[in-house]
Design a protein around this motif. Structure first.
Motif, mmCIF file in Angstrom:
data_model
loop_
_atom_site.group_PDB
_atom_site.id
_atom_site.type_symbol
_atom_site.label_atom_id
_atom_site.label_comp_id
_atom_site.label_asym_id
_atom_site.label_seq_id
_atom_site.Cartn_x
_atom_site.Cartn_y
_atom_site.Cartn_z
ATOM 1 N N GLN A 29 -10.944 4.904 -4.815
ATOM 2 C CA GLN A 29 -9.582 4.357 -4.808
ATOM 3 C C GLN A 29 -9.051 4.232 -3.386
ATOM 4 O O GLN A 29 -9.215 5.132 -2.563
ATOM 5 C CB GLN A 29 -8.669 5.280 -5.613
ATOM 6 C CG GLN A 29 -7.196 4.887 -5.610
ATOM 7 C CD GLN A 29 -6.378 5.869 -6.409
ATOM 8 O OE1 GLN A 29 -6.384 5.852 -7.631
ATOM 9 N NE2 GLN A 29 -5.686 6.764 -5.716
ATOM 10 N N GLY A 30 -8.425 3.095 -3.107
ATOM 11 C CA GLY A 30 -7.792 2.878 -1.818
ATOM 12 C C GLY A 30 -6.376 2.357 -2.005
ATOM 13 O O GLY A 30 -6.080 1.679 -2.993
ATOM 14 N N ILE A 31 -5.504 2.706 -1.076
ATOM 15 C CA ILE A 31 -4.111 2.275 -1.130
ATOM 16 C C ILE A 31 -3.770 1.597 0.195
ATOM 17 O O ILE A 31 -4.073 2.124 1.261
ATOM 18 C CB ILE A 31 -3.169 3.463 -1.368
ATOM 19 C CG1 ILE A 31 -3.520 4.166 -2.684
ATOM 20 C CG2 ILE A 31 -1.702 3.002 -1.387
ATOM 21 C CD1 ILE A 31 -2.805 5.481 -2.878
ATOM 22 N N GLY A 32 -3.156 0.421 0.094
ATOM 23 C CA GLY A 32 -2.836 -0.305 1.308
ATOM 24 C C GLY A 32 -1.748 -1.328 1.101
ATOM 25 O O GLY A 32 -1.046 -1.317 0.088
ATOM 26 N N LYS A 33 -1.633 -2.215 2.068
ATOM 27 C CA LYS A 33 -0.556 -3.191 2.038
ATOM 28 C C LYS A 33 -0.673 -4.167 0.871
ATOM 29 O O LYS A 33 0.312 -4.767 0.452
ATOM 30 C CB LYS A 33 -0.517 -3.968 3.348
ATOM 31 C CG LYS A 33 -1.807 -4.701 3.677
ATOM 32 C CD LYS A 33 -1.712 -5.358 5.037
ATOM 33 C CE LYS A 33 -3.001 -6.101 5.381
ATOM 34 N NZ LYS A 33 -2.910 -6.725 6.719
ATOM 35 N N GLY A 34 -1.865 -4.308 0.312
ATOM 36 C CA GLY A 34 -2.057 -5.201 -0.823
ATOM 37 C C GLY A 34 -1.923 -4.523 -2.172
ATOM 38 O O GLY A 34 -2.077 -5.170 -3.206
ATOM 39 N N GLY A 35 -1.623 -3.218 -2.173
ATOM 40 C CA GLY A 35 -1.505 -2.465 -3.412
ATOM 41 C C GLY A 35 -2.591 -1.411 -3.510
ATOM 42 O O GLY A 35 -2.922 -0.757 -2.528
ATOM 43 N N VAL A 36 -3.151 -1.257 -4.702
ATOM 44 C CA VAL A 36 -4.225 -0.292 -4.933
ATOM 45 C C VAL A 36 -5.519 -1.064 -5.170
ATOM 46 O O VAL A 36 -5.534 -2.050 -5.908
ATOM 47 C CB VAL A 36 -3.928 0.604 -6.151
ATOM 48 C CG1 VAL A 36 -5.091 1.570 -6.401
ATOM 49 C CG2 VAL A 36 -2.636 1.379 -5.938
ATOM 50 N N ILE A 37 -6.590 -0.613 -4.520
ATOM 51 C CA ILE A 37 -7.895 -1.240 -4.714
ATOM 52 C C ILE A 37 -8.867 -0.207 -5.274
ATOM 53 O O ILE A 37 -8.934 0.927 -4.784
ATOM 54 C CB ILE A 37 -8.447 -1.820 -3.400
ATOM 55 C CG1 ILE A 37 -7.792 -3.161 -3.095
ATOM 56 C CG2 ILE A 37 -9.955 -2.013 -3.472
ATOM 57 C CD1 ILE A 37 -8.414 -3.911 -1.942
ATOM 58 N N LEU A 38 -9.599 -0.612 -6.281
ATOM 59 C CA LEU A 38 -10.644 0.227 -6.861
ATOM 60 C C LEU A 38 -11.996 -0.351 -6.463
ATOM 61 O O LEU A 38 -12.268 -1.528 -6.686
ATOM 62 C CB LEU A 38 -10.516 0.270 -8.386
ATOM 63 C CG LEU A 38 -9.195 0.796 -8.942
ATOM 64 C CD1 LEU A 38 -9.208 0.757 -10.463
ATOM 65 C CD2 LEU A 38 -8.916 2.214 -8.452
ATOM 66 N N HIS B 266 6.312 2.595 4.157
ATOM 67 C CA HIS B 266 7.017 3.622 3.388
ATOM 68 C C HIS B 266 6.607 3.587 1.915
ATOM 69 O O HIS B 266 6.389 4.632 1.285
ATOM 70 C CB HIS B 266 8.530 3.428 3.513
ATOM 71 C CG HIS B 266 9.339 4.428 2.735
ATOM 72 N ND1 HIS B 266 9.343 5.770 3.039
ATOM 73 C CD2 HIS B 266 10.155 4.271 1.646
ATOM 74 C CE1 HIS B 266 10.138 6.409 2.181
ATOM 75 N NE2 HIS B 266 10.626 5.522 1.323
ATOM 76 N N GLN B 267 6.471 2.396 1.353
ATOM 77 C CA GLN B 267 6.071 2.266 -0.043
ATOM 78 C C GLN B 267 4.635 2.759 -0.254
ATOM 79 O O GLN B 267 4.339 3.382 -1.280
ATOM 80 C CB GLN B 267 6.204 0.806 -0.477
ATOM 81 C CG GLN B 267 7.638 0.325 -0.592
ATOM 82 C CD GLN B 267 7.735 -1.169 -0.811
ATOM 83 O OE1 GLN B 267 6.903 -1.946 -0.325
ATOM 84 N NE2 GLN B 267 8.750 -1.606 -1.555
ATOM 85 N N ARG B 268 3.782 2.499 0.719
ATOM 86 C CA ARG B 268 2.401 2.979 0.613
ATOM 87 C C ARG B 268 2.359 4.504 0.595
ATOM 88 O O ARG B 268 1.579 5.109 -0.147
ATOM 89 C CB ARG B 268 1.552 2.446 1.776
ATOM 90 C CG ARG B 268 1.393 0.937 1.772
ATOM 91 C CD ARG B 268 0.213 0.509 2.628
ATOM 92 N NE ARG B 268 0.336 0.865 4.022
ATOM 93 C CZ ARG B 268 0.840 0.072 4.961
ATOM 94 N NH1 ARG B 268 1.329 -1.123 4.617
ATOM 95 N NH2 ARG B 268 0.884 0.452 6.210
ATOM 96 N N GLN B 269 3.194 5.107 1.408
ATOM 97 C CA GLN B 269 3.249 6.575 1.434
ATOM 98 C C GLN B 269 3.740 7.133 0.099
ATOM 99 O O GLN B 269 3.233 8.151 -0.379
ATOM 100 C CB GLN B 269 4.158 7.033 2.573
ATOM 101 C CG GLN B 269 3.601 6.755 3.961
ATOM 102 C CD GLN B 269 4.582 7.082 5.073
ATOM 103 O OE1 GLN B 269 5.782 7.245 4.833
ATOM 104 N NE2 GLN B 269 4.086 7.184 6.299
ATOM 105 N N GLN B 270 4.712 6.463 -0.502
ATOM 106 C CA GLN B 270 5.222 6.907 -1.799
ATOM 107 C C GLN B 270 4.153 6.794 -2.882
ATOM 108 O O GLN B 270 3.988 7.708 -3.697
ATOM 109 C CB GLN B 270 6.457 6.077 -2.181
ATOM 110 C CG GLN B 270 7.702 6.382 -1.368
ATOM 111 C CD GLN B 270 8.899 5.552 -1.823
ATOM 112 O OE1 GLN B 270 8.764 4.375 -2.157
ATOM 113 N NE2 GLN B 270 10.068 6.162 -1.849
ATOM 114 N N VAL B 271 3.448 5.672 -2.894
ATOM 115 C CA VAL B 271 2.385 5.476 -3.885
ATOM 116 C C VAL B 271 1.282 6.517 -3.699
ATOM 117 O O VAL B 271 0.801 7.109 -4.667
ATOM 118 C CB VAL B 271 1.803 4.052 -3.782
ATOM 119 C CG1 VAL B 271 0.570 3.903 -4.668
ATOM 120 C CG2 VAL B 271 2.856 3.028 -4.173
#
Length: 231
Positions: A125-134, A193-198
């Motif tokens: 799992q990865g989290i970034g500017k495009g959302g979540v990537i699996l 900030h949103q990435r940190q929250q997610v």
């Protein structure tokens, strides 16, 4: 006593290491490293002679040598990467090692969020500017795991896009050499900030705790990240 900071290897040692690791599997490497610089230098000499000025000839040769050196380095780097990707293809855990080389905009956890009990597939799992990537390794064997992980993420962080990248060389799959490009192409939907929250939300709840099959350790099967990043 405090340990002395480890010195970074000299650039020429890195070049030598890249050549030694690539040459045994690439018969065209040495000929290309010889012919490309010679061709560029030869062209610069011809241009200087055609102009008919000694000053132009000297500067043309100097410029040709610099360009030849850059061309040789570029050739070595590209063929080193190609050889490294070929070696990593099919290794469990290879995808997250490459994804973690993306320095800005994306973060990927070391451990998979889903492990097939039979050792046939992994999901990172990865989290970034495009959302979540699996990142799904194992082809069709990872389909059910991806569906389960997606369902869980949608409940925890509704509204956040969840993308899936199936790693491999088959139809609908992404080869390792195209992985970073595939990840980067997603449009920005989350700010920092949103990435940190997610990230905090998903880490707080935790992921699936599936047993790792005997004889299979996806963490140790992963290639050396430092080697891929050029140390």
């Amino acid at each position: 006593m405090a340990k002395e900071p480890q010195k970074k290897p000299r650039w020429y040692k890195l070049v030598a290491q890249a050549y030694k690791s690539t040459a045994p599997d690439d018969k065209w490497l040495l000929p290309l490293l010889i012919l490309i610089p010679l061709g560029i230098i030869g062209l610069s000499v011809v241009i200087g002679l055609l102009v008919g000025s000694t000053v132009v000839l000297v500067y043309s040769i100097i410029f040709g040598v610099l360009v030849a050196a850059l061309a040789a380095m570029y050739t070595l780097t590209r063929r080193f990467e190609k050889n490294a990707f070929r070696r990593m293809e099919g290794q469990m855990g290879a995808s997250v090692s490459i994804a973690q080389s993306i320095r800005r905009g994306w973060t990927f956890e070391d451990e998979p969020v889903s492990v097939d009990p039979r050792g046939r597939s992994l999901v990172f799992q990865g989290i970034g500017k495009g959302g979540v990537i699996l990142l799904a390794e194992g082809g069709n064997a990872a389909t059910k795991q991806v569906t389960s992980v997606k369902r869980r993420i949608n409940k925890l962080v509704p509204g956040v896009p969840v993308h899936t990248v199936y790693i491999g060389t088959g139809e609908g799959q992404v080869p390792l050499k195209h992985l970073t490009k595939t990840i980067r192409k997603h449009k920005k939907v989350l700010n920092k900030h949103q990435r940190q929250q997610v990230t905090a939300r998903l880490r707080a709840i935790g992921g699936q705790k599936l047993p790792v099959p005997k004889g299979v350790d996806p963490m140790r099967a992963r290639p050396d990240r430092k080697a891929m990043r050029g140390r």
